[in-house]
Each structure stands twice: as structure tokens, then as C-alpha cells.
Design an enzyme around this catalytic site. Structure first.
Site, PDB file in Angstrom:
ATOM      1  N   GLU A 146      -0.453  -8.780   4.358  1.00  0.00           N
ATOM      2  CA  GLU A 146       0.455  -9.471   3.438  1.00  0.00           C
ATOM      3  C   GLU A 146       0.493 -10.976   3.686  1.00  0.00           C
ATOM      4  O   GLU A 146       1.539 -11.605   3.651  1.00  0.00           O
ATOM      5  CB  GLU A 146       1.869  -8.886   3.544  1.00  0.00           C
ATOM      6  CG  GLU A 146       1.919  -7.380   3.340  1.00  0.00           C
ATOM      7  CD  GLU A 146       3.327  -6.805   3.388  1.00  0.00           C
ATOM      8  OE1 GLU A 146       4.214  -7.479   3.931  1.00  0.00           O
ATOM      9  OE2 GLU A 146       3.517  -5.703   2.868  1.00  0.00           O
ATOM     10  N   CYS A 195      10.817  -3.089  -0.231  1.00  0.00           N
ATOM     11  CA  CYS A 195      11.444  -4.396  -0.420  1.00  0.00           C
ATOM     12  C   CYS A 195      11.393  -4.870  -1.865  1.00  0.00           C
ATOM     13  O   CYS A 195      12.297  -5.557  -2.342  1.00  0.00           O
ATOM     14  CB  CYS A 195      10.751  -5.423   0.477  1.00  0.00           C
ATOM     15  SG  CYS A 195       8.954  -5.355   0.397  1.00  0.00           S
TER      16      CYS A 195
HETATM   17 ZN   LIG Z   1       8.209  -6.645  -1.313  1.00  0.00          ZN
END
Ligand SMILES: [Zn+2]
Length: 655
Positions: free
Chosen positions: A316, A400
Site C-alpha cells: 500500500e 478501512c
Molecule cells: Zn482503506
């Protein structure tokens, strides 16, 4: 190092401890003062209330054990924590979205649900203010020992939810929980106490929100201290932490010395949002300079045309400059939400529209893509091409993104207007009304527009008194002026900008261009109408050669929207399409397609295999492009944003 949970803190429930210093730049008009009736966004906001928030509630409370973890703490029956150590944050973010939704549309049942959750959260808080179900249900002796375990991140989301819920309902139970948590953190960490580097930044920006609402300067100072803690290798030097990858969390050099974007994209966005927040109060030029330089590194070299960031899916993270793969693009929805946050703060700091240009790009494209058109399904990553393997999901193990896009959409009113008490700024062209207090007097504004489909924007001005002299500043989007983005990563092909017209009550009006705003200072009378007309032409975008994946390719834009070609509109295949530069493009609004979208079409060559399979030929076919945010709502299949300009650029998919 151990802490006794007998360490009680007296919770200061008084809301005025010290006077807040005025921010240095402009302030957004809070969404609670903005009524949105926009044809594009209002249905989306209503849908988040009616569909997305119930999905978040069901997933958080019933289908996963996130809320149940809170219920276990007061029972004290030795029950195990279920899920991941950062799952508490999803409960808080859903609560924050609920708070904004309640403000937009009161709903007693939804408010009762939120109050029930808040009771459970409050009951899970330890007497010393600590709140984290993971360590409370596993081993409290290990709390605050490992910076990578998100105790501070969870706490930040607790604070954000608490501030939002207090502002929405006036109820302060969750705010008191958040204050107690912040005081607990403050009792352990800070100057003369223990060092701490937040493993996943978030607490910094949350503490500034807590400062804003309590006026207690301690929280601003604590946020500033957390920023100052970074880059000194405290984490590495500590024997009690396993936190090692300091670049991943922007902890290699001090924040004020940072000039390049590194590490985890969402962490970076939250950190820089917090740094810009602190700088807006303290005027710290070191942070301002750092934020400007890092921002240029993001926008000039590390951002997709959709406004998405964080290209590498492996961790990420940002990788190297211009490494922007399309099919393997990560572009986490949360990172685009973070781009909206950070760019708004940068506009506040500087008063420059270049940040709103990027905010708009990320909002309408990369972030908006994170939520399906029916409001039920989500993208975690938002690729710019697909061979058909990508699809939206009901939920994620690490969840998230769903509540993040829900809280952004339901608080959209925060991003439309701003003021510095002298001047009114119109940043986004979302049909809405608001009221603003200037030092010279009060006024209300009504903005009407069919943006992003049409470029006409009407701003009706209604001063409380008969007339009021003040500057009204309206953003002239970079795309109107011929610049898709600041910097030169992306440029328009054969397009150097359009004439745009500004009128007041139908008559051309003089204005000054300042930091990207057209500023019209005059004596405004009740009912005066400022009219802006931004030409909505279809434009071709090309990328600079360093972005290798986009070489010899073209993307289409119209207004603030990036377009893509998707399988259902193109005989099931899009990888074989070619869009030569000279081919004419048509555009029309299709009310029955994808909730109503402006499409772009053309007769283009497509590359097809010969009958014997030994070669390829081209034939002409109708190509139709749709707004990027609306793809992946009609089943899995091919999609791409960047279309070859020449037949030699076609890479046929394996399928
Ligand atoms: Zn996220």
C-alpha cells in the site's frame, strides 16, 4: 515499562481552557451550515444514509465482531478479542459517518443505534482513559509498547467520531470518552515524558479537531509534539518496540525536513493533513515549506490522472517516481479520501486553488470510484485498467475503506465554501446554499449548477443588509485554463484552455485573478447573481514519457471527470480499441445509463484477429466512454482509462 490502570485522570469536561489562536489562512464553511441540493451529489449523500451506513452497521455489528469486542470488556469474563487489532477504528469511523448523516437528515432510529454503540464504547473505557479492545481483552501489560499496533490510530478515529457526534447532536458522552482518552495519552507521552511515534498517523489531525472544539491548547501542542517526534529514530532506538520500517511510516527524517513522498499512502495523507492543520494555527513555516514540497512530489511525479495515489499494492505504498501501473494500480480508496483532506488543508494554508483542483480530481474520480452506484459495494484498490478480474466487494477483512468513503460523502458540505472573514471563496460547484459571517456583515449564498455535466454556475448573493461590500472569489478550475494538473505529468493534447465568461446580473464583470480565484469585489445587493460559464469540452490527455505505461496512449476528460471505456458499452472488449488523435468525439447525456451520465463516443478502429488466427486486421466500431467513477457496476469485464493512440500500441488481453 508498566502502567497501573489505577492511574486515574480527572476528566476536564469544561470546554474552555484556553483561547484558540486564529488560523493563518481561510476556514472552510462547516457542512452543518451548508444545504446541498445538487443533482449529482445529493442522491449520493442520501444513498450513503439509506444504504451505505446500514451496510457499515450490519457488517460492523452483526457480520463481524467489531462491536462485540466492546461488549466483552465490561463483562470481564475472559472472552477473547476477535478480528484484527485495528478493528475498533471501523466502529468509530462508522459512527462519524452516522454523525454527519444525522446532521444532514435527522433519524431517531439511527441516532438510537449510535447512542447504543456509544454506551458500549464508554463501558469499554478503562478508568485511566485507555480504550482499545485488543489489548484490554488480550494483555494490558503490553499496551503502549509497540508503535505499530494502532492504539493511537484507533484513538484518533475515536476523537474524530466524538467531535462529529457532538457537533451533530449536542450529546457529549462520546466527546467525554475522547477527552479522557486524549488526557490519558497526554499523561504518558510528551515533553519530559515518554517518546512516541505514531505507527499509523491519524491522532495528529484528530487532536487538532479536539483542540478546535474544546479550545484546550494542550491538544494542539500534543499534536505538534507528535509531529516533532518523527524522524529521530526513537522507534528504532527503543528496545520495547518491534517497529522497524521507519520509511513506511514517514519516520526517517523530521517532518519539517521532508521533501519527498515515501511509504504508506494513507499514513502519509493523514500525517500531512495533521501537519497542515498544526501549521494553520501555529504558522510554522517549516511545516508549510515541507508540505508544499511533498505535495509537488506527489502531484508532479506520483499521482494518477484520477487523483489516486499509492501505486504499489504489495504494501500500500508509494514506489519510485512515475511508477504508475494501470492494471496493477493500487490507489486505495482511503488514500484518495486522504487526498481530499490534505488538499483542503493546503488550500486553507495558502489560499491557492491548485489544491482544490487536485481535491476535485480525487473526489470526483478516484474517491468516488470507491463506492458502487447502488451504495452497497466497495473498492479497496481503484485500478485504471482491468482484464476482468476486478470487482467490488461487500466488505473487507481490513475494512478501512467503506466507512471512510461513507464519512467523506456525508460530510461533502465541508468542501464547497470557505472564508477568511473578509472574502468568500467558492471552491466546488455543488448546488447548495449556505450562510457566512464576514467582519463586514452576514450574507447567504445560493449556488445552482448541473455540474459536472454542465459548466454553468450561478451564485446568488443575499446580504443580510440591503447591500454589502466584500470580495467574492470563485475558483477558475485548472482544466478550464488548459492544465489538467499542476506540473506537467499530464497535459492536454491540442488544447490550451477555453474562454470562460463571468457576469453579474447578466453583464460582464471585471475581476482580478488571485491564486487561481477570480475575485470580484463590489457592493453586493440582495439577489445579485454571479454567473460563471466553464466550457465543457471533451479533452484528450497525454502523460509525460516517464510514465511508461501511458506512452502512446490517451485519456479522455470532460469537466472534472476522467473517462474510461468499459466492456458493456464496447461489445465486451476494450483492450483492442484504438483512438487516433484526429478522430472526432461526440458527447451526449444518457439519463438511463448508470444513473445518468454524459458519455463520449466515436467511430474508432479496433484490432481483431484474422479468421485463421495468424494475424490481425482492423475494423471500425463504435466506442463509448463513461465516467471512470461509474465503472464496475455491470459485472466483471475489461476496462481501461488510457487508450492506445496507434494500432501498434494495442496490447490484446489474454481473455
Ligand atoms: Zn482503506
Amino acid at each position: 515499562m508498566r502502567f497501573s490502570i489505577k492511574l486515574f485522570l480527572i476528566v476536564v469536561s469544561c470546554l474552555t481552557v484556553a483561547q484558540a489562536q486564529q488560523p493563518s489562512g481561510l476556514e472552510p464553511i462547516n457542512f452543518s451550515k451548508v444545504t446541498i441540493r445538487d443533482r449529482f451529489w445529493k442522491p449520493r449523500i442520501d444513498q450513503v444514509t439509506s444504504t451505505t451506513i446500514p451496510v457499515c452497521i450490519e457488517q460492523t455489528e452483526i457480520k463481524t465482531p467489531r462491536v462485540r469486542n466492546f461488549e466483552k470488556v465490561p463483562r470481564n469474563a475472559g472472552e477473547k478479542h476477535e478480528g484484527i487489532f485495528y478493528d475498533d477504528s471501523d466502529v468509530f469511523k462508522a459512527l462519524e459517518a452516522i454523525a454527519y448523516s444525522l446532521r444532514n437528515k435527522p433519524d431517531p432510529m439511527l441516532e438510537k443505534k449510535a447512542d447504543d454503540w456509544i454506551d458500549k464504547i464508554a463501558a469499554a473505557q478503562l478508568p485511566d482513559g485507555y480504550l482499545n479492545t485488543y489489548y484490554t481483552l488480550t494483555d494490558l501489560n503490553k499496551r503502549w509498547m509497540d508503535m505499530s499496533m494502532h492504539e493511537d490510530y484507533n484513538g484518533g478515529h475515536l476523537i474524530e467520531a466524538a467531535v462529529a457526534y457532538y457537533e451533530a447532536t449536542g450529546k457529549r458522552k462520546l466527546l467525554d470518552v475522547a477527552i479522557k482518552f486524549a488526557n490519558h495519552f497526554d499523561s504518558i507521552f510528551g515533553p519530559g515524558k515518554r517518546h512516541w511515534v505514531t505507527g499509523h498517523e491519524e491522532l495528529e489531525l484528530a487532536l487538532v479537531k479536539l483542540f478546535r472544539i474544546t479550545k484546550d491548547r494542550r491538544y494542539l501542542e500534543l499534536s505538534n509534539w507528535l509531529l516533532e517526534e518523527r524522524g529521530h529514530r526513537y522507534a528504532v532506538g527503543y528496545t520495547w518496540t518491534d517497529w522497524k520500517d521507519t520509511a513506511y511510516a514517514q519516520d526517517v527524517i523530521p517532518v519539517r525536513n521532508q521533501r519527498e513522498i515515501t511509504g504508506h499512502a494513507v499514513r502519509a495523507m493523514y500525517l500531512y493533513t495533521g501537519a497542515a492543520d498544526v501549521a494553520s494555527y501555529t504558522g510554522d513555516q517549516g511545516y508549510v515549506d515541507a508540505m508544499k514540497a511533498v505535495w509537488e512530489d506527489v502531484v508532479y511525479r506520483n499521482m494518477y490522472i484520477t487523483g489516486g495515489i499509492g501505486s504499489s499494492g504489495s504494501n500500500e505504498v508509494f514506489s519510485v517516481d512515475y511508477d504508475l501501473p494501470n492494471e496493477n494500480a493500487y490507489c486505495e480508496t482511503c488514500a484518495s479520501v486522504g487526498m481530499v483532506f490534505w488538499n483542503q488543508r493546503m488550500n486553507q494554508l495558502t489560499g491557492d486553488t491548485r489544491y482544490i483542483d487536485i481535491l476535485e480530481r480525487s473526489l470526483y474520480n478516484a474517491a468516488n470510484d470507491g463506492l458502487s452506484l447502488d451504495g452497497k459495494l466497495f473498492f479497496y484498490g481503484n485500478p485504471l485498467a482491468s482484464d476482468g478480474r476486478h470487482k467490488r466487494r461487500e466488505w473487507f477483512g481490513t475494512a478501512c475503506c467503506p466507512s471512510n468513503i461513507a464519512r467523506l460523502v456525508s460530510s461533502l458540505g465541508n468542501y464547497i465554501y470557505a472564508s477568511n472573514s473578509k472574502t468568500v471563496f467558492v471552491n466546488l460547484f455543488v448546488a447548495s446554499s449556505t450562510s457566512i459571517d464576514l467582519t463586514s456583515g452576514k450574507l447567504s449564498l445560493e449556488l445552482d449548477s448541473n455540474y459536472p455535466w454542465e459548466g454553468k454556475v450561478l451564485v446568488k448573493v443575499n446580504p443580510e443588509k440591503k447591500k454589502l461590500r466584500f470580495p467574492l472569489a470563485i475558483r477558475i478550475p485548472g482544466w478550464v485554463l488548459g492544465h489538467p494538473v499542476p506540473g506537467n505529468s499530464y497535459t492536454y493534447l491540442n488544447y490550451s484552455g477555453s474562454q470562460y465568461a463571468l457576469k453579474v446580473n447578466g453583464q460582464p464583470v471585471a475581476y482580478n485573478l488571485e491564486n487561481g480565484y477570480a475575485v470580484i469585489e463590489r457592493e453586493w445587493k440582495k439577489g445579485d447573481v454571479l454567473e460563471a460559464d466553464f466550457p465543457m469540452e471533451v479533452r484528450r490527455v497525454v502523460a509525460k514519457p516517464e510514465i511508461k505505461e501511458d506512452v502512446n496512449r490517451v485519456a479522455l476528460e470532460r469537466g472534472p471527470l476522467v473517462y474510461c471505456v468499459e466492456h458493456p458499452d464496447n461489445d465486451g472488449k476494450v483492450m483492442n480499441l484504438v483512438l487516433p488523435d484526429q478522430i472526432q468525439l461526440q458527447t451526449q447525456f444518457e439519463a438511463s445509463l448508470l444513473g445518468g451520465v454524459q458519455t463520449i463516443s466515436a467511430d474508432v478502429p479496433v484490432v481483431v484477429p484474422t479468421a485463421d488466427g495468424n494475424g490481425v486486421v482492423t475494423e471500425v466500431r463504435k466506442m463509448k466512454a463513461i465516467p471512470y467513477y461509474s465503472w464496475a457496476n455491470r459485472g466483471q469485464g475489461e476496462m481501461q482509462v488510457w487508450i492506445p493512440r496507434k494500432i501498434s500500441g494495442v496490447r490484446l488481453s489474454a481473455r
